[in-house]
Design a protein around this motif. Structure first.
Motif, PDB file in Angstrom:
ATOM      1  N   ALA A 316      22.615  51.530  57.144  1.00  0.00           N
ATOM      2  CA  ALA A 316      21.345  52.063  57.643  1.00  0.00           C
ATOM      3  C   ALA A 316      20.871  53.239  56.802  1.00  0.00           C
ATOM      4  O   ALA A 316      19.673  53.362  56.492  1.00  0.00           O
ATOM      5  CB  ALA A 316      21.497  52.474  59.107  1.00  0.00           C
ATOM      6  N   ALA A 317      21.799  54.124  56.422  1.00  0.00           N
ATOM      7  CA  ALA A 317      21.415  55.307  55.650  1.00  0.00           C
ATOM      8  C   ALA A 317      21.066  54.964  54.205  1.00  0.00           C
ATOM      9  O   ALA A 317      20.141  55.557  53.630  1.00  0.00           O
ATOM     10  CB  ALA A 317      22.547  56.337  55.682  1.00  0.00           C
ATOM     11  N   ARG A 318      21.779  54.020  53.629  1.00  0.00           N
ATOM     12  CA  ARG A 318      21.492  53.623  52.244  1.00  0.00           C
ATOM     13  C   ARG A 318      20.282  52.708  52.157  1.00  0.00           C
ATOM     14  O   ARG A 318      19.611  52.631  51.117  1.00  0.00           O
ATOM     15  CB  ARG A 318      22.716  52.914  51.642  1.00  0.00           C
ATOM     16  N   GLY A 319      20.008  52.012  53.246  1.00  0.00           N
ATOM     17  CA  GLY A 319      18.907  51.074  53.231  1.00  0.00           C
ATOM     18  C   GLY A 319      19.300  49.729  52.674  1.00  0.00           C
ATOM     19  O   GLY A 319      18.444  48.978  52.197  1.00  0.00           O
ATOM     20  N   GLY A 320      20.589  49.408  52.774  1.00  0.00           N
ATOM     21  CA  GLY A 320      21.042  48.113  52.286  1.00  0.00           C
ATOM     22  C   GLY A 320      22.541  48.072  52.102  1.00  0.00           C
ATOM     23  O   GLY A 320      23.184  49.087  51.821  1.00  0.00           O
ATOM     24  N   PHE A 321      23.084  46.882  52.285  1.00  0.00           N
ATOM     25  CA  PHE A 321      24.495  46.602  52.036  1.00  0.00           C
ATOM     26  C   PHE A 321      24.557  45.106  51.780  1.00  0.00           C
ATOM     27  O   PHE A 321      24.174  44.305  52.634  1.00  0.00           O
ATOM     28  CB  PHE A 321      25.355  46.994  53.242  1.00  0.00           C
ATOM     29  N   GLY A 322      24.982  44.731  50.566  1.00  0.00           N
ATOM     30  CA  GLY A 322      24.820  43.351  50.121  1.00  0.00           C
ATOM     31  C   GLY A 322      25.932  42.410  50.536  1.00  0.00           C
ATOM     32  O   GLY A 322      27.050  42.821  50.877  1.00  0.00           O
TER      33      GLY A 322
END
Length: 391
Positions: A316-322
């Protein structure tokens, strides 16, 4: 942790809470050396000093400095880095300074440098080291909060996830090693043994040693798997903390804000590797281990709630997790746990043959995590949690 009321004590605890680093003292500066180093760094007169922690490659002191221009006295942290050589200690201190300066420039939660200089130092046992000064931050170490029960694992690891996301947004400074570069000796640097480790089988690493750990660690292609996942070109890469265990995060319970400290293992690599390191450092629990040294520990137990919070808050904080990161998480976690187990075994069985019994057995905590990750059901559960965080 302790359960409420008359319930029995829970004997499972995060690995880094179990191994008390105070039993291992790698660096000690006497009062005169602290004063000399602070003067060399241009920090002013020392009023008092107090040792904070011991660790594998540094010791930290809270140092109170005299007031400048009739202002309030200031407290800072003096970090003394030690290594296998004076040059390596200086490299650790200078690179950590560069990283902290970059983090401060971009507003990431970490201690800002208090001097643009680093200075050579000498420990009380004659170890050549290098020191730097940094801001003293508030908050409590995550492992202490877990141990005391003041914060639960999802809260602590959610805060670590948010802090890592902020750090990963910072462009890495020049000079950091890349753990996935061709010919990288990351594992050897972590273990502090000359590369490649395999070249020392039969001398430093004896397959016939009594615990059976060495033979296990060098078998089944485990080191090859660890090196391969670090070099996976499909994974997003950038600045890594390199050691985001719960004892390296300071958490303010009132604000839920976290700051990462102890950046001497910072490097460039797959961003998900920091998540894997955090998972290895606290998202597993180990049973009371009283077995004989030649009996492997039972596999550790995954704390699904802690891992889920770590990954969800990070994504959520990074705005992505692949998806690729989620699929690689088990192998990345195995990489860190294996490297940490090898480091502890090497340091406390070979380098310091007279280390305390607690230190000698500390590798078993990470061995237990490795064994858990090789259980298909545990690996599948971990991948399921990671897949749920993909966004």
């Amino acid at each position: 942790s302790r359960l409420a009321g008359s319930e029995p004590r829970d004997h499972r605890a995060p690995p880094m809470a179990d191994f008390d680093k105070s039993c291992v003292d790698v660096a000690e500066l006497d009062e005169a050396e602290i004063r000399r180093v602070c003067a060399a760094l241009g920090l002013g007169e020392v009023l008092s000093s107090q040792k904070l922690t011991n660790g594998g490659c540094a010791a930290n002191y809270i140092v109170r400095l005299s007031a400048a221009n009739d202002g309030a006295a200031e407290a800072i942290v003096l970090k003394a880095c030690v290594a296998e050589s004076a040059a390596r200690a200086e490299e650790l201190a200078v690179l950590q300074y560069k990283v902290l300066a970059a983090l401060a420039k971009h507003g990431a939660a970490a201690p800002a440098p208090k001097s643009s200089l680093t200075a050579a130092c000498v420990g009380t046992r004659g170890q050549a080291g290098h020191a730097m000064a940094m801001e003293l931050l508030g908050g409590e170490a995550g492992n202490r909060l877990l141990r005391s029960g003041e914060a639960d694992a999802p809260a602590v690891f959610g805060a670590i996830g948010r802090a890592l996301a902020a750090a990963h947004a910072v462009p890495p400074p020049d000079g950091l090693p890349d753990v996935g570069a061709a010919g990288s000796d990351y594992i050897e640097r972590y273990v502090r043994c000359a590369a490649p480790l395999e070249a020392h089988v039969g001398t430093v690493w004896r397959a016939d040693e009594s615990t059976g750990f060495v033979a296990w660690a060098f078998a089944a292609g485990r080191l090859d798997t660890a090196r391969a996942v670090l070099a996976d070109a499909s994974l997003p890469r950038g600045l890594l903390h390199g050691d985001p265990y719960a004892d390296n995060v300071l958490l303010d319970l009132e604000t839920s804000q976290a700051a990462l400290v102890d950046w001497e293992d910072s490097c460039i690599g797959p961003l998900a590797f920091d998540l894997a390191c955090a998972a290895a450092g606290g998202c597993f629990s180990t049973a009371d281990d009283t077995a004989a040294a030649d009996v492997f520990p039972p596999p550790a137990t995954l704390n699904a709630a802690a891992l889920s919070s770590l990954l969800a808050c990070y994504a959520a904080a990074r705005g992505g997790f692949g998806k690729a990161e989620a699929e690689a998480l088990v192998d990345l976690t195995l990489c860190n746990a294996l490297a940490c187990a090898l480091y502890r075994f090497y340091q406390f069985h070979t380098v310091d043959a007279n280390a305390p019994a607690e230190a000698k057995r500390s590798y078993r905590e990470m061995h237990a995590i490795c064994l858990a990750l090789e259980v298909p059901a545990v690996a599948a559960q971990m991948r399921e949690i990671a897949s749920a965080a993909v966004c």
